[in-house]
Design a protein around this motif. Structure first.
Motif, mmCIF file in Angstrom:
data_model
loop_
_atom_site.group_PDB
_atom_site.id
_atom_site.type_symbol
_atom_site.label_atom_id
_atom_site.label_comp_id
_atom_site.label_asym_id
_atom_site.label_seq_id
_atom_site.Cartn_x
_atom_site.Cartn_y
_atom_site.Cartn_z
ATOM 1 N N UNK A 1 13.075 42.689 -30.661
ATOM 2 C CA UNK A 1 12.296 42.556 -29.711
ATOM 3 C C UNK A 1 11.681 44.083 -29.220
ATOM 4 N N UNK A 2 11.707 45.017 -30.921
ATOM 5 C CA UNK A 2 10.881 46.381 -30.240
ATOM 6 C C UNK A 2 10.073 46.733 -31.112
ATOM 7 N N UNK A 3 9.535 45.303 -31.880
ATOM 8 C CA UNK A 3 8.588 45.678 -32.519
ATOM 9 C C UNK A 3 7.919 44.556 -33.442
ATOM 10 N N UNK A 4 6.447 44.532 -33.663
ATOM 11 C CA UNK A 4 6.357 43.177 -34.300
ATOM 12 C C UNK A 4 6.781 41.696 -34.708
ATOM 13 N N UNK A 5 8.170 42.674 -35.605
ATOM 14 C CA UNK A 5 8.443 41.560 -35.919
ATOM 15 C C UNK A 5 9.367 42.387 -36.799
ATOM 16 N N UNK A 6 10.977 41.813 -36.866
ATOM 17 C CA UNK A 6 12.327 42.126 -37.711
ATOM 18 C C UNK A 6 12.499 41.396 -38.675
ATOM 19 N N UNK A 7 13.240 41.314 -39.852
ATOM 20 C CA UNK A 7 14.088 40.889 -41.236
ATOM 21 C C UNK A 7 15.498 40.655 -41.644
ATOM 22 N N UNK A 8 15.938 39.668 -41.760
ATOM 23 C CA UNK A 8 17.357 39.863 -41.957
ATOM 24 C C UNK A 8 16.690 39.304 -43.209
ATOM 25 N N UNK A 9 18.398 39.541 -43.743
ATOM 26 C CA UNK A 9 18.868 38.933 -45.620
ATOM 27 C C UNK A 9 21.100 38.379 -45.047
ATOM 28 N N UNK A 10 20.188 37.281 -45.271
ATOM 29 C CA UNK A 10 21.819 36.214 -45.421
ATOM 30 C C UNK A 10 22.763 36.225 -46.981
ATOM 31 N N UNK A 11 22.381 37.356 -48.198
ATOM 32 C CA UNK A 11 22.943 37.393 -48.909
ATOM 33 C C UNK A 11 24.379 37.330 -48.353
ATOM 34 N N UNK A 12 25.144 37.126 -49.475
ATOM 35 C CA UNK A 12 26.414 36.962 -49.192
ATOM 36 C C UNK A 12 27.874 38.508 -48.566
ATOM 37 N N UNK A 13 26.915 39.234 -48.888
ATOM 38 C CA UNK A 13 27.820 40.199 -48.470
ATOM 39 C C UNK A 13 27.612 40.784 -47.268
ATOM 40 N N UNK A 14 26.260 40.085 -46.426
ATOM 41 C CA UNK A 14 26.134 40.183 -45.391
ATOM 42 C C UNK A 14 27.008 40.844 -44.214
ATOM 43 N N UNK A 15 27.109 40.730 -42.734
ATOM 44 C CA UNK A 15 27.811 40.361 -42.228
ATOM 45 C C UNK A 15 27.574 38.831 -41.354
ATOM 46 N N UNK A 16 26.897 38.016 -41.373
ATOM 47 C CA UNK A 16 26.075 36.726 -41.554
ATOM 48 C C UNK A 16 24.959 36.710 -42.840
ATOM 49 N N UNK A 17 26.344 35.916 -43.711
ATOM 50 C CA UNK A 17 25.896 35.305 -45.330
ATOM 51 C C UNK A 17 26.114 34.342 -45.517
ATOM 52 N N UNK A 18 24.959 34.250 -46.270
ATOM 53 C CA UNK A 18 24.879 32.565 -47.026
ATOM 54 C C UNK A 18 26.215 32.709 -48.161
ATOM 55 N N UNK A 19 26.125 31.359 -48.938
ATOM 56 C CA UNK A 19 26.687 31.255 -50.522
ATOM 57 C C UNK A 19 25.026 30.916 -50.919
ATOM 58 N N UNK A 20 24.739 32.084 -51.142
ATOM 59 C CA UNK A 20 23.512 32.030 -52.094
ATOM 60 C C UNK A 20 22.501 33.193 -51.458
ATOM 61 N N UNK A 21 21.324 32.616 -51.985
ATOM 62 C CA UNK A 21 20.367 33.674 -51.234
ATOM 63 C C UNK A 21 20.193 32.847 -49.736
ATOM 64 N N UNK A 22 19.194 34.199 -49.263
ATOM 65 C CA UNK A 22 18.169 33.805 -47.422
ATOM 66 C C UNK A 22 17.810 34.914 -47.085
ATOM 67 N N UNK A 23 17.197 34.175 -45.780
ATOM 68 C CA UNK A 23 16.486 35.589 -45.105
ATOM 69 C C UNK A 23 15.988 34.877 -43.565
ATOM 70 N N UNK A 24 15.495 35.729 -42.633
ATOM 71 C CA UNK A 24 14.416 35.574 -41.939
ATOM 72 C C UNK A 24 14.001 36.084 -41.265
ATOM 73 N N UNK A 25 12.941 35.741 -40.853
ATOM 74 C CA UNK A 25 11.836 36.996 -39.866
ATOM 75 C C UNK A 25 11.879 36.376 -38.540
ATOM 76 N N UNK A 26 11.879 37.547 -36.917
ATOM 77 C CA UNK A 26 11.918 36.693 -36.262
ATOM 78 C C UNK A 26 10.896 37.733 -35.360
ATOM 79 N N UNK A 27 10.467 36.993 -34.392
ATOM 80 C CA UNK A 27 9.061 38.416 -33.864
ATOM 81 C C UNK A 27 8.777 37.291 -32.983
ATOM 82 N N UNK A 28 8.271 37.558 -31.957
ATOM 83 C CA UNK A 28 7.620 37.687 -30.584
ATOM 84 C C UNK A 28 5.958 37.209 -30.303
#
Length: 384
Positions: free
Chosen positions: A173-200
């Motif tokens: 909520x502090x920029x134009x957008x933020x990006x996440x990774x869902x790589x398995x080792x991340x705090x919220x990790x998938x069982x493969x690759x994944x990512x997300x953009x969030x924006x207002x």
């Protein structure tokens, strides 16, 4: 003992039935691309980030690239970012046709130093990417003030920082957008690759959705050069199972980080630097990273004791061979270079047992209290 950097097996066993159930639902539905699970995850993660829109993409690297492109960054532009980060940050800038401009870090947090940004701005500067490294947000107040002064776009690289906060504000909520990774080792990790953009930004969100499907809208009509980068429905289903646990996992990480810090500081104050959470920050400890003398020797010693560690990152981006044409030389960004020599990350995950932490702490203290190889009884350095 054998202590890994991360043990995903125990986490999986705790939710195995839930995971297998949702995978069966997806397989039975035969809806594998951009289905209801992706939509639910996009909605939930956007809301969690205080953002109006979530756009699931193939991975965290594509999330940065697509967010930049959707924000209008391209050929001839410059994007300022930190040199002390994973390659994807700099590589994603180049993939848009823009040029990365690397600046140094705050030695306390390892994050981009806002005081170094303004002098790097030129007439070509279009955006800035603060990386919220290891789970702690960069100084977004200072960065946002600079961005507003020079009309720059902020894209937060929050691959390691989902759930982090600063002065009550969420990542996203502090920029134009933020990006996440869902790589398995991340705090919220998938069982493969994944990512997300969030924006207002509704327009940015719509452009990102088009870019992720080859630039087509409607289908088979292509108005921009896009990519095939869609979050997989199976991965989204797994992430939907995991997502309700995220806050509890973050709190467990914070508790384990405090335990490390309290014990290490008690015995090695002034010898090593434990992580420092800046006032106003809520650190989610994707990594627990120390600054230490004799880093490589410590890593080898811990390896011989059965303790896994990682070095994030041994070569800052401005010194990477692929970026040699940018003209940086050794000594240009001294804090990033120093961090690359001193940083070491210890095992950190929600299921990490206290007895394992005790063993890790004991061995680190032994390394610094006594030259490796000297003859001291193990009982001489017991402290817990």
């Amino acid at each position: 003992m054998k202590i890994p950097m991360l043990d995903l097996g125990e986490q999986y066993q705790s939710m195995k039935e839930e995971v297998m159930s949702v995978l069966d639902e997806v397989m039975s539905s035969s809806r594998f691309i951009l289905g209801d699970n992706v939509k639910k995850l996009e909605t939930d993660v956007a809301e969690y980030s205080s953002a109006g829109y979530g756009i699931g993409v193939g991975n965290g690297s594509d999330a940065i690239h697509i967010a930049l492109q959707a924000a209008g960054v391209g050929e001839g532009d410059e994007v300022i970012t930190t040199a002390f980060t994973f390659f994807a940050t700099g590589g994603s800038i180049v993939r848009t046709g823009a040029t990365p401009v690397f600046v140094d870090i705050d030695p306390v947090t390892f994050n981009i130093d806002p005081a170094k940004i303004e002098s790097a701005i030129t007439e070509k500067t279009k955006a800035v990417i603060p990386v919220h490294l290891y789970g702690q947000m960069a100084d977004m107040g200072a960065i946002k003030a600079i961005a507003e002064k020079y009309d720059l776009i902020i894209v937060e690289d929050a691959a390691q920082a989902i759930g982090a906060k600063q002065n009550g504000k969420n990542v996203g909520e502090l920029g134009a957008a933020a990006t996440y990774s869902f790589f398995p080792t991340k705090n919220l990790g998938a069982y493969g690759d994944g990512g997300m953009i969030v924006t207002n930004d509704e327009e940015l969100a719509e452009k990102a959705k088009v870019i992720r499907v080859h630039g087509s809208k409607p289908k088979y009509y292509h108005h921009v050069l896009g990519y095939n980068s869609r979050l997989d429905e199976l991965q989204a289903a797994i992430l939907n199972v995991k997502f309700p646990y995220l806050d509890a996992w973050s709190q467990a990480r914070r508790q384990k980080a405090k335990y490390y810090t309290d014990k290490l500081a008690e015995h090695l104050q002034g010898v090593i630097q434990t992580p420092i959470q800046k006032d106003g920050n809520y650190h989610v400890f994707h990594q627990y990273t120390l600054r230490v003398p004799n880093r490589d020797e410590l890593q080898e010693y811990l390896k011989n004791q059965g303790i896994a560690t990682m070095i994030y990152y041994p070569c800052p981006l401005h010194m990477q061979p692929v970026f040699k044409d940018l003209g940086y030389t050794e000594g240009d960004l001294p804090e990033s270079e120093k961090a690359a020599r001193e940083a070491i990350s210890l095992p950190m995950y929600p299921e990490l047992k206290q007895e394992d932490q005790d063993y890790i702490i004991e061995k680190i203290i032994k390394f610094y209290k006594q030259p490796v190889g000297a003859s001291t009884l193990e009982s001489d350095i017991q402290f817990i």
